[in-house]
Design a protein around this motif. Structure first.
Motif, short mmCIF file in Angstrom:
data_model
loop_
_atom_site.label_atom_id
_atom_site.label_comp_id
_atom_site.label_asym_id
_atom_site.label_seq_id
_atom_site.Cartn_x
_atom_site.Cartn_y
_atom_site.Cartn_z
N ARG A 193 0.86 -1.19 0.00
CA ARG A 193 0.00 0.00 0.00
C ARG A 193 0.89 1.23 0.00
NH1 ARG A 193 -4.60 -0.19 4.12
NH2 ARG A 193 -5.28 -1.64 2.56
N PHE A 194 0.53 2.23 -0.83
CA PHE A 194 1.31 3.45 -0.90
C PHE A 194 0.42 4.59 -1.41
CE2 PHE A 194 1.99 0.87 -4.63
CZ PHE A 194 1.78 1.74 -5.70
N ARG A 195 0.91 5.82 -1.26
CA ARG A 195 0.20 7.01 -1.73
C ARG A 195 0.85 7.51 -3.01
NH1 ARG A 195 -2.94 9.97 2.26
NH2 ARG A 195 -3.03 8.70 4.13
N VAL A 196 0.02 8.00 -3.92
CA VAL A 196 0.50 8.58 -5.17
C VAL A 196 -0.11 9.98 -5.27
CG1 VAL A 196 0.52 8.37 -7.67
CG2 VAL A 196 0.62 6.32 -6.25
N TYR A 197 0.75 10.96 -5.58
CA TYR A 197 0.33 12.36 -5.70
C TYR A 197 0.40 12.82 -7.14
CZ TYR A 197 0.81 12.47 -0.65
OH TYR A 197 0.68 12.19 0.69
N PRO A 198 -0.58 13.61 -7.59
CA PRO A 198 -0.52 14.16 -8.95
C PRO A 198 0.46 15.33 -9.01
CG PRO A 198 -2.47 14.97 -7.83
CD PRO A 198 -1.80 14.00 -6.89
N SER A 199 0.72 15.80 -10.23
CA SER A 199 1.57 16.98 -10.37
C SER A 199 0.87 18.19 -9.78
CB SER A 199 1.92 17.21 -11.84
OG SER A 199 0.73 17.43 -12.58
N GLU A 200 1.59 19.27 -9.61
CA GLU A 200 1.09 20.49 -8.92
C GLU A 200 -0.27 20.98 -9.40
OE1 GLU A 200 2.28 22.45 -6.37
OE2 GLU A 200 3.72 20.86 -5.98
N ASP A 201 -0.48 21.04 -10.72
CA ASP A 201 -1.70 21.67 -11.26
C ASP A 201 -2.69 20.65 -11.83
OD1 ASP A 201 -0.06 20.92 -13.28
OD2 ASP A 201 -0.33 22.74 -14.47
N ASP A 202 -2.56 19.42 -11.45
CA ASP A 202 -3.43 18.37 -11.98
C ASP A 202 -4.21 17.74 -10.83
OD1 ASP A 202 -4.62 16.61 -13.70
OD2 ASP A 202 -2.80 15.52 -14.20
N ASN A 203 -5.40 17.24 -11.12
CA ASN A 203 -6.17 16.55 -10.08
C ASN A 203 -6.44 15.10 -10.44
OD1 ASN A 203 -8.11 16.88 -12.06
ND2 ASN A 203 -9.73 17.39 -10.61
N SER A 204 -5.56 14.53 -11.29
CA SER A 204 -5.72 13.13 -11.66
C SER A 204 -4.35 12.45 -11.73
CB SER A 204 -6.44 13.00 -13.00
OG SER A 204 -5.63 13.49 -14.04
N LEU A 226 -9.03 14.28 -7.63
CA LEU A 226 -8.25 14.44 -6.40
C LEU A 226 -8.31 15.91 -5.98
CD1 LEU A 226 -5.19 12.29 -7.45
CD2 LEU A 226 -7.12 11.59 -6.06
N ALA A 227 -8.44 16.17 -4.69
CA ALA A 227 -8.57 17.53 -4.17
C ALA A 227 -7.29 18.31 -4.41
CB ALA A 227 -8.90 17.49 -2.68
N LEU A 228 -7.40 19.50 -5.02
CA LEU A 228 -6.23 20.33 -5.28
C LEU A 228 -5.86 21.20 -4.08
CD1 LEU A 228 -6.89 21.50 -8.94
CD2 LEU A 228 -5.20 19.87 -8.15
N GLU A 229 -6.83 21.54 -3.27
CA GLU A 229 -6.59 22.51 -2.20
C GLU A 229 -6.01 21.93 -0.92
OE1 GLU A 229 -10.51 20.76 -2.22
OE2 GLU A 229 -9.58 22.04 -3.71
N ASP A 230 -6.21 20.67 -0.67
CA ASP A 230 -5.77 20.06 0.57
C ASP A 230 -4.66 19.04 0.29
OD1 ASP A 230 -5.44 18.77 2.99
OD2 ASP A 230 -7.58 18.48 3.35
#
Length: 132
Positions: free
Chosen positions: A50-61, A88-92
């Motif tokens: 199990r792991f977390r994946v983050y999108p690029s700065e200006d993307d929500n997918s 994916l939430a951009l603000e938090d």
């Protein structure tokens, strides 16, 4: 011997299956074309990560592409499949990710789940390690 078993599998073009161990590494493709090792060959089955994946700065997918193989470059391995997680939430920052769970059973079936930390929405897929 082990070498003759492998030679027979290659000669007959049938996938070689190992019971209880992962016969080939599972990798996640990165944006630069490299791969990150998720499960190494020889891992005892069943197995889960199990792991977390983050999108690029200006993307929500995010788009996750999984490969089987031993090479560092994605293009030099065999594509198992892809999964996309949108919304994916951009603000938090804490919620701006997907929580990915990978599990492989003893039959070589890779189960993949990606859940949005912001919404709880889930994408799920399964792939066989032995597809031709």
């Amino acid at each position: 011997t082990g070498a003759s078993i492998v030679a027979h599998a290659l000669h007959t073009n049938k996938p070689l299956r190992f019971s209880g161990i992962l016969p080939v590494s599972i990798r996640l493709a990165m944006d630069d074309g490299s791969t990150q090792l998720i499960f190494s060959h020889g891992t005892e089955l069943p197995a889960e990560k199990r792991f977390r994946v983050y999108p690029s700065e200006d993307d929500n997918s995010i788009l996750l592409s999984f490969y089987r193989g031993e090479q560092e470059r994605a293009e030099d391995n065999s594509l198992l499949g892809t999964i996309q997680r949108e919304g994916l939430a951009l603000e938090d920052e804490e919620k701006r990710c997907a929580i990915v769970t990978l599990s492989i059973d003893e039959e070589g079936i890779l189960q993949l789940r990606a859940i949005s930390a912001a919404t709880g929405q889930e994408e799920a897929s399964s792939f066989s390690l032995y597809k031709t």
